[in-house]
Design a protein around this motif. Structure first.
Motif, PDB file in Angstrom:
ATOM      1  N   ARG A 237       0.746  -1.236   0.017  1.00  0.00           N
ATOM      2  CA  ARG A 237      -0.005   0.112  -0.028  1.00  0.00           C
ATOM      3  C   ARG A 237       0.842   1.134   0.048  1.00  0.00           C
ATOM      4  O   ARG A 237       0.411   2.138  -0.707  1.00  0.00           O
ATOM      5  CB  ARG A 237      -0.940   0.117   1.263  1.00  0.00           C
ATOM      6  CG  ARG A 237      -1.610   1.280   1.401  1.00  0.00           C
ATOM      7  CD  ARG A 237      -2.906   1.244   2.497  1.00  0.00           C
ATOM      8  NE  ARG A 237      -3.712   0.222   2.041  1.00  0.00           N
ATOM      9  CZ  ARG A 237      -4.857  -0.144   3.049  1.00  0.00           C
ATOM     10  NH1 ARG A 237      -4.942   0.506   4.063  1.00  0.00           N
ATOM     11  NH2 ARG A 237      -5.925  -1.366   2.578  1.00  0.00           N
ATOM     12  N   ARG A 238       1.791   1.224   0.779  1.00  0.00           N
ATOM     13  CA  ARG A 238       2.742   2.355   0.856  1.00  0.00           C
ATOM     14  C   ARG A 238       3.589   2.502  -0.444  1.00  0.00           C
ATOM     15  O   ARG A 238       3.560   3.812  -0.919  1.00  0.00           O
ATOM     16  CB  ARG A 238       3.860   2.434   2.116  1.00  0.00           C
ATOM     17  CG  ARG A 238       4.756   3.446   1.918  1.00  0.00           C
ATOM     18  CD  ARG A 238       4.106   4.676   2.524  1.00  0.00           C
ATOM     19  NE  ARG A 238       5.077   6.095   2.301  1.00  0.00           N
ATOM     20  CZ  ARG A 238       4.778   7.034   1.851  1.00  0.00           C
ATOM     21  NH1 ARG A 238       3.458   7.143   0.778  1.00  0.00           N
ATOM     22  NH2 ARG A 238       5.739   7.989   1.703  1.00  0.00           N
ATOM     23  N   ILE A 239       3.765   1.441  -1.070  1.00  0.00           N
ATOM     24  CA  ILE A 239       4.629   1.638  -2.474  1.00  0.00           C
ATOM     25  C   ILE A 239       3.612   2.366  -3.356  1.00  0.00           C
ATOM     26  O   ILE A 239       4.015   2.999  -4.396  1.00  0.00           O
ATOM     27  CB  ILE A 239       5.131   0.401  -2.787  1.00  0.00           C
ATOM     28  CG1 ILE A 239       6.273  -0.269  -2.039  1.00  0.00           C
ATOM     29  CG2 ILE A 239       5.626   0.256  -4.382  1.00  0.00           C
ATOM     30  CD1 ILE A 239       7.474   0.691  -2.358  1.00  0.00           C
ATOM     31  N   ALA A 240       2.630   1.760  -3.281  1.00  0.00           N
ATOM     32  CA  ALA A 240       1.411   2.339  -4.245  1.00  0.00           C
ATOM     33  C   ALA A 240       1.163   3.886  -4.002  1.00  0.00           C
ATOM     34  O   ALA A 240       1.085   4.559  -4.987  1.00  0.00           O
ATOM     35  CB  ALA A 240       0.097   1.715  -4.146  1.00  0.00           C
ATOM     36  N   GLU A 241       1.179   4.211  -2.790  1.00  0.00           N
ATOM     37  CA  GLU A 241       0.848   5.682  -2.433  1.00  0.00           C
ATOM     38  C   GLU A 241       2.347   6.502  -2.859  1.00  0.00           C
ATOM     39  O   GLU A 241       2.137   7.572  -3.525  1.00  0.00           O
ATOM     40  CB  GLU A 241       0.997   5.753  -0.895  1.00  0.00           C
ATOM     41  CG  GLU A 241      -0.333   5.299  -0.356  1.00  0.00           C
ATOM     42  CD  GLU A 241      -0.485   5.393   1.027  1.00  0.00           C
ATOM     43  OE1 GLU A 241       0.725   5.796   1.774  1.00  0.00           O
ATOM     44  OE2 GLU A 241      -1.541   5.031   1.644  1.00  0.00           O
ATOM     45  N   LEU A 242       3.522   5.971  -2.729  1.00  0.00           N
ATOM     46  CA  LEU A 242       4.723   6.695  -3.076  1.00  0.00           C
ATOM     47  C   LEU A 242       4.783   6.815  -4.689  1.00  0.00           C
ATOM     48  O   LEU A 242       5.272   7.723  -5.121  1.00  0.00           O
ATOM     49  CB  LEU A 242       6.053   5.755  -2.745  1.00  0.00           C
ATOM     50  CG  LEU A 242       7.201   6.392  -2.699  1.00  0.00           C
ATOM     51  CD1 LEU A 242       7.153   7.630  -1.839  1.00  0.00           C
ATOM     52  CD2 LEU A 242       8.384   5.640  -2.147  1.00  0.00           C
ATOM     53  N   ALA A 243       4.293   5.876  -5.275  1.00  0.00           N
ATOM     54  CA  ALA A 243       4.249   5.687  -6.801  1.00  0.00           C
ATOM     55  C   ALA A 243       3.390   6.945  -7.224  1.00  0.00           C
ATOM     56  O   ALA A 243       3.905   7.854  -8.180  1.00  0.00           O
ATOM     57  CB  ALA A 243       3.781   4.576  -7.498  1.00  0.00           C
ATOM     58  N   ARG A 244       2.253   7.319  -6.743  1.00  0.00           N
ATOM     59  CA  ARG A 244       1.453   8.636  -7.058  1.00  0.00           C
ATOM     60  C   ARG A 244       1.880   9.815  -6.573  1.00  0.00           C
ATOM     61  O   ARG A 244       1.952  10.684  -7.119  1.00  0.00           O
ATOM     62  CB  ARG A 244       0.099   8.279  -6.224  1.00  0.00           C
ATOM     63  CG  ARG A 244      -0.780   7.361  -6.879  1.00  0.00           C
ATOM     64  CD  ARG A 244      -2.041   7.356  -6.216  1.00  0.00           C
ATOM     65  NE  ARG A 244      -2.215   7.135  -4.874  1.00  0.00           N
ATOM     66  CZ  ARG A 244      -2.676   5.882  -4.295  1.00  0.00           C
ATOM     67  NH1 ARG A 244      -2.743   4.673  -5.102  1.00  0.00           N
ATOM     68  NH2 ARG A 244      -2.578   5.629  -3.210  1.00  0.00           N
ATOM     69  N   THR A 245       2.712   9.838  -5.381  1.00  0.00           N
ATOM     70  CA  THR A 245       3.507  10.789  -5.005  1.00  0.00           C
ATOM     71  C   THR A 245       4.352  11.497  -6.169  1.00  0.00           C
ATOM     72  O   THR A 245       4.893  12.605  -6.214  1.00  0.00           O
ATOM     73  CB  THR A 245       3.916  10.614  -3.497  1.00  0.00           C
ATOM     74  OG1 THR A 245       2.895  10.325  -2.613  1.00  0.00           O
ATOM     75  CG2 THR A 245       4.754  12.069  -3.143  1.00  0.00           C
ATOM     76  N   LEU A 246       5.373  10.288  -6.173  1.00  0.00           N
ATOM     77  CA  LEU A 246       6.582  10.675  -7.230  1.00  0.00           C
ATOM     78  C   LEU A 246       6.436  10.753  -8.618  1.00  0.00           C
ATOM     79  O   LEU A 246       7.206  11.516  -9.253  1.00  0.00           O
ATOM     80  CB  LEU A 246       7.756   9.650  -6.697  1.00  0.00           C
ATOM     81  CG  LEU A 246       8.369   9.676  -5.587  1.00  0.00           C
ATOM     82  CD1 LEU A 246       9.192   8.292  -5.355  1.00  0.00           C
ATOM     83  CD2 LEU A 246       9.252  10.562  -5.007  1.00  0.00           C
ATOM     84  N   ASN A 247       5.353  10.338  -8.908  1.00  0.00           N
ATOM     85  CA  ASN A 247       5.045  10.359 -10.427  1.00  0.00           C
ATOM     86  C   ASN A 247       5.011  11.785 -10.846  1.00  0.00           C
ATOM     87  O   ASN A 247       3.826  12.679 -10.185  1.00  0.00           O
ATOM     88  CB  ASN A 247       3.736   9.539 -10.829  1.00  0.00           C
ATOM     89  CG  ASN A 247       3.366   9.614 -12.257  1.00  0.00           C
ATOM     90  OD1 ASN A 247       4.567   9.824 -12.824  1.00  0.00           O
ATOM     91  ND2 ASN A 247       2.203   9.342 -12.708  1.00  0.00           N
ATOM     92  N   GLY A 248       5.694  12.470 -11.808  1.00  0.00           N
ATOM     93  CA  GLY A 248       5.667  13.791 -12.097  1.00  0.00           C
ATOM     94  C   GLY A 248       6.473  14.827 -11.232  1.00  0.00           C
ATOM     95  O   GLY A 248       6.405  15.995 -11.637  1.00  0.00           O
TER      96      GLY A 248
END
Length: 315
Positions: A237-248
């Protein structure tokens, strides 16, 4: 025996109506080499292959295939090339042996039976020689198609996405045979979407939207991308959140989740480091500097390429 490169073309260009499907491609392939030809759907791979083997006439450009001029000597080139198309193109209502015998007749091969027997044995088809081609699985159809392509002992083998839709075991066996053929002196140009297959090639070329964007060994293409990468592992779940945060985020060009691991890449190493710095000490996350992959390099190249085929069409 052809001296010099087996394929040497410059400025190869093909247009269909107002669209330039292949745009000034330069390509050189050495004897006995397995050369990977990669790119997204509609990038011009198939069109390029068809120009090389004399099935299409270029609108611009020049060069040779097997020492023969690709414009003037199309018929002679066809006699010395084996071309395996994307779709299975043999007769499904004939047996394996009957299909190969038919191909042997087309090439007017001497001692047809012995030649067919040798092809059956090489591709492990002897025990299935009497089976109808239409009843074969994808992997066995692939073997039959390859047997038909090499029956006349071509100097050059052109393979257009030959392993699409077959299982990993069949793909590996196919590539083992390709390497055996190359070791015997056959030159191979193969288009593929699979990164593991690209990594089995001696050299690769990457084409997108008609333009050749990179060529060289796998290591050279990855290095040429200039990408730096971080891998981070942690709770899903944290990896999925981090992906959204870092994207862009500034300095981050690509974010790719792989299960509970995230690959984060960018060309500006300092900016990338600054983007991930706030999360480096977060409990539960394990960060490590990583080498960019071939897939990273291709996504980077594709992202930077201009899509001049918007609106559809295949190549």
């Amino acid at each position: 025996m052809t001296e010099g490169p087996v394929i040497a073309v410059r400025g190869l260009t093909k247009r269909f109506g107002s669209r330039t499907v292949v745009d000034g491609v330069d390509l050189e392939v050495s004897r006995g080499q397995i050369h990977g030809f990669l790119g997204p759907n509609g990038s011009g791979k198939t069109t390029t292959i068809r120009m090389l083997c004399g099935l299409l006439v270029p609108d611009a450009g020049e060069g040779t295939c097997l020492g023969l001029d690709i414009r003037r000597d199309a018929w002679a080139i066809k006699q010395r090339v084996g071309y395996m198309t994307q779709r299975f193109s043999l007769y499904e209502d004939l047996t394996i042996r009957e299909n190969l015998d038919f191909v042997a007749r087309l090439y007017a091969l001497k001692d047809r039976r012995a030649q067919v027997d040798a092809a059956l044995k090489r591709l492990g088809l002897t025990d299935r020689a009497g089976q109808l081609a239409g009843t074969l699985s994808g992997g066995w159809k692939q073997r039959l198609a390859l047997a038909a392509c090499i029956l006349h002992r071509p100097d050059l083998l052109l393979l257009d996405e030959p392993t699409a839709g077959v299982d990993p075991k069949a793909r590996r066996e196919f590539w083992d045979e390709i390497h055996a053929l190359a070791a015997d002196g056959m030159t191979v140009l193969v288009s593929t979407h699979y990164m593991d297959e690209a990594e089995r090639c001696h050299r690769i070329a990457y084409i997108a939207y008609g333009k050749l964007l990179a060529k060289g060994t796998v290591e050279e293409v990855i290095a040429g991308s200039g990408l730096s990468s971080w891998h981070v592992a942690g709770p899903e779940r944290r990896i999925a959140e981090l992906a959204r945060t870092l994207n862009g985020a500034k300095g981050v060009e690509m974010v790719a989740p792989f299960g509970a691991t995230l690959h984060v890449s960018g060309q500006d190493s300092a900016a990338l480091d600054a983007a991930v710095a706030p999360y480096r000490e977060e409990p539960g996350l394990r960060w490590e500097r990583a080498e960019a992959t071939l897939e990273d390099a291709f996504i980077h190249l594709m992202t930077g390429a201009a899509d001049n085929f918007a609106g559809g069409g295949a190549a």
